[in-house]
Design a protein around this motif. Structure first.
Motif, mmCIF file in Angstrom:
data_model
loop_
_atom_site.group_PDB
_atom_site.id
_atom_site.type_symbol
_atom_site.label_atom_id
_atom_site.label_comp_id
_atom_site.label_asym_id
_atom_site.label_seq_id
_atom_site.Cartn_x
_atom_site.Cartn_y
_atom_site.Cartn_z
ATOM 1 N N ILE A 44 0.856 -1.183 0.000
ATOM 2 C CA ILE A 44 0.000 0.000 0.000
ATOM 3 C C ILE A 44 0.895 1.237 0.000
ATOM 4 C CG2 ILE A 44 -1.901 1.175 1.167
ATOM 5 C CD1 ILE A 44 -2.339 -1.508 2.711
ATOM 6 N N LEU B 260 -1.285 -0.966 -4.343
ATOM 7 C CA LEU B 260 -2.304 0.087 -4.331
ATOM 8 C C LEU B 260 -1.613 1.426 -4.104
ATOM 9 C CD1 LEU B 260 -4.739 -1.661 -1.779
ATOM 10 C CD2 LEU B 260 -4.830 -1.813 -4.268
ATOM 11 N N SER C 232 -2.306 5.441 -3.462
ATOM 12 C CA SER C 232 -3.411 6.325 -3.054
ATOM 13 C C SER C 232 -3.484 7.590 -3.885
ATOM 14 C CB SER C 232 -3.290 6.688 -1.579
ATOM 15 O OG SER C 232 -2.102 7.430 -1.344
ATOM 16 N N THR D 234 -7.903 3.995 -10.714
ATOM 17 C CA THR D 234 -8.863 4.286 -9.643
ATOM 18 C C THR D 234 -9.502 5.647 -9.914
ATOM 19 O OG1 THR D 234 -7.039 5.231 -8.357
ATOM 20 C CG2 THR D 234 -7.656 2.959 -7.862
ATOM 21 N N ASP E 107 -11.709 9.009 -7.719
ATOM 22 C CA ASP E 107 -11.956 9.496 -6.356
ATOM 23 C C ASP E 107 -13.358 10.088 -6.203
ATOM 24 O OD1 ASP E 107 -11.556 11.764 -7.861
ATOM 25 O OD2 ASP E 107 -10.605 12.864 -6.210
ATOM 26 N N LEU F 32 -12.497 -2.841 -5.834
ATOM 27 C CA LEU F 32 -11.346 -2.986 -6.738
ATOM 28 C C LEU F 32 -11.103 -4.436 -7.128
ATOM 29 C CD1 LEU F 32 -8.715 -0.567 -5.133
ATOM 30 C CD2 LEU F 32 -10.410 -0.076 -6.899
ATOM 31 N N TYR G 120 -11.626 -2.305 -1.464
ATOM 32 C CA TYR G 120 -12.353 -1.153 -2.009
ATOM 33 C C TYR G 120 -11.456 0.085 -1.986
ATOM 34 C CZ TYR G 120 -16.473 -3.957 -0.746
ATOM 35 O OH TYR G 120 -17.401 -4.957 -0.615
ATOM 36 N N SER G 121 -11.717 1.011 -2.923
ATOM 37 C CA SER G 121 -11.137 2.344 -2.787
ATOM 38 C C SER G 121 -12.268 3.287 -2.399
ATOM 39 C CB SER G 121 -10.494 2.799 -4.094
ATOM 40 O OG SER G 121 -11.477 2.908 -5.100
ATOM 41 N N THR H 178 -7.270 11.618 -4.569
ATOM 42 C CA THR H 178 -6.666 10.672 -3.606
ATOM 43 C C THR H 178 -7.724 9.690 -3.138
ATOM 44 O OG1 THR H 178 -5.184 12.427 -2.831
ATOM 45 C CG2 THR H 178 -5.420 10.524 -1.386
ATOM 46 N N THR H 179 -7.342 8.446 -3.012
ATOM 47 C CA THR H 179 -8.279 7.465 -2.447
ATOM 48 C C THR H 179 -7.662 6.772 -1.236
ATOM 49 O OG1 THR H 179 -7.471 5.631 -3.786
ATOM 50 C CG2 THR H 179 -9.269 6.917 -4.725
ATOM 51 N N PHE I 253 -8.104 3.089 1.092
ATOM 52 C CA PHE I 253 -8.379 1.700 0.738
ATOM 53 C C PHE I 253 -8.995 0.981 1.943
ATOM 54 C CE2 PHE I 253 -4.782 2.984 -1.971
ATOM 55 C CZ PHE I 253 -5.413 2.856 -3.199
ATOM 56 N N CYS J 10 -6.125 5.462 5.419
ATOM 57 C CA CYS J 10 -6.493 6.836 5.034
ATOM 58 C C CYS J 10 -5.273 7.740 5.031
ATOM 59 C CB CYS J 10 -7.486 7.424 6.020
ATOM 60 S SG CYS J 10 -9.059 6.608 6.055
#
Ligand SMILES: [Zn+2]
Length: 304
Positions: free
Chosen positions: A35, A59, A61, A119, A121, A127, A136-137, A146-147, A149, A210
């Motif tokens: 991540i 992933l 972000s 992705t 936002d 996902l 999930y995002s 920005t996302t 996860f 986050c």
């Protein structure tokens, strides 16, 4: 299945000795999800003895450098090490352009399939499924798209108790139904409740990530009740103006989010390089939510 979170980098924009930009590994048995991938992530992996070959999903972000500048290097090393297995990469659409350009000018043709999934936002999105988890995002509130996860383990089924199945002479074709929660009625009409036949499984687990974001109500709804929350806490609350201006969260606000979302455990991170001692940040978050730990590079959390 053991589930662990390994912190590779807990810093924000600029690194300091002992604190790298953001990256973490979610370890689901022998498979890993990376991540974010700040600069130096692969060095951190060597330092903390993680094998890049175990990473199956990555992933990202957002496209601030402290969250992805380690990625071209990590992918290049995977290529040089002869990886054949695919990598599934999720991130903002322009990430693909950045990587394609890098590989084009270096005349690199990756030896492994790199599957890219853009992705967005705007809303929560499913996902993928991975190792019994739905990933999930969800939208965060930062200066650029920005996302966050969210990892939600699928409901775990109980185990059939063999001796009981034999004792009540339960036909094999009913096993599936019983595993799914059905009771059993014997030929002479006695009801055998499900809990006699099935051993309850350990509860499913959830984790939310986050970083980076200003505190946002919609986030609280998405992460509601998660077992573990990693939330950025870039500044102490005395720098609230700076936090607001840069779309970041203070430690006090991170604690308040954890509290309003009713999460079970909070890990704070993404600390500004101005803070050498993390105690004040942890203490400030603990004013609203006392199950909080300030992340440090190399820390491991056993989520279950
Ligand atoms: Zn950022």
């Amino acid at each position: 299945m053991s589930i662990e979170l390994h912190i590779l980098g807990s810093g924000s924009a600029t690194p300091i000795p002992g604190r790298n930009p953001t990256a973490q590994l979610l370890k689901l048995d022998q498979s890993e999800v990376l991540i974010d991938c700040g600069e130096g992530t692969q060095i951190q992996m060597l330092r903390f003895r993680h094998k890049a070959s175990r990473i199956k999903v990555i992933l990202i972000s957002h496209l601030h450098g402290d969250h992805y500048l380690g990625l071209p290097g990590l992918l290049s090393s995977m290529h040089l090490m002869g990886r054949k297995e695919p990598v599934h990469l999720f991130g903002p659409p322009q990430l693909k352009e950045i990587l394609d350009f890098q590989f084009k000018v270096s005349e690199t043709v990756l030896k492994f399939p790199l599957h890219f999934y853009p992705t967005q936002d705007a809303e929560v999105a499913h996902l993928t499924e991975f190792c019994g988890f739905d990933i999930y995002s969800f939208p965060l509130n930062h200066r650029i798209p920005t996302t966050g996860f969210l990892f939600k383990e699928k409901p775990r089924r109980g185990h059939l108790i063999t001796e009981m199945l034999r004792q009540y002479k339960i036909p094999v074709e009913m096993y599936k139904e019983i595993k799914a929660g059905a009771d059993f009625i014997t030929t002479d009409g006695n009801l055998i409740p499900n809990h006699i036949l099935v051993k309850a499984s350990t509860p499913s687990i959830s984790y939310a990530y986050c970083s980076d974001t200003a505190p946002t109500l919609s986030t609280v709804n998405v992460i509601n009740g998660v077992d573990w929350l990693y939330h950025e806490a870039t500044f102490l609350h005395e720098l609230i103006d700076r936090a607001t201006e840069t779309y970041h969260t203070t430690a006090k606000q991170a604690g308040e989010i954890a509290q309003s979302a009713g999460v079970k455990n909070l890990i704070i991170g993404h600390f500004s390089s101005r803070y050498r001692d993390l105690k004040p940040l942890q203490n400030e978050a603990a004013l609203a939510f006392d199950q909080v730990i300030a992340a440090e590079d190399g820390m491991k959390f056993t989520l279950r």
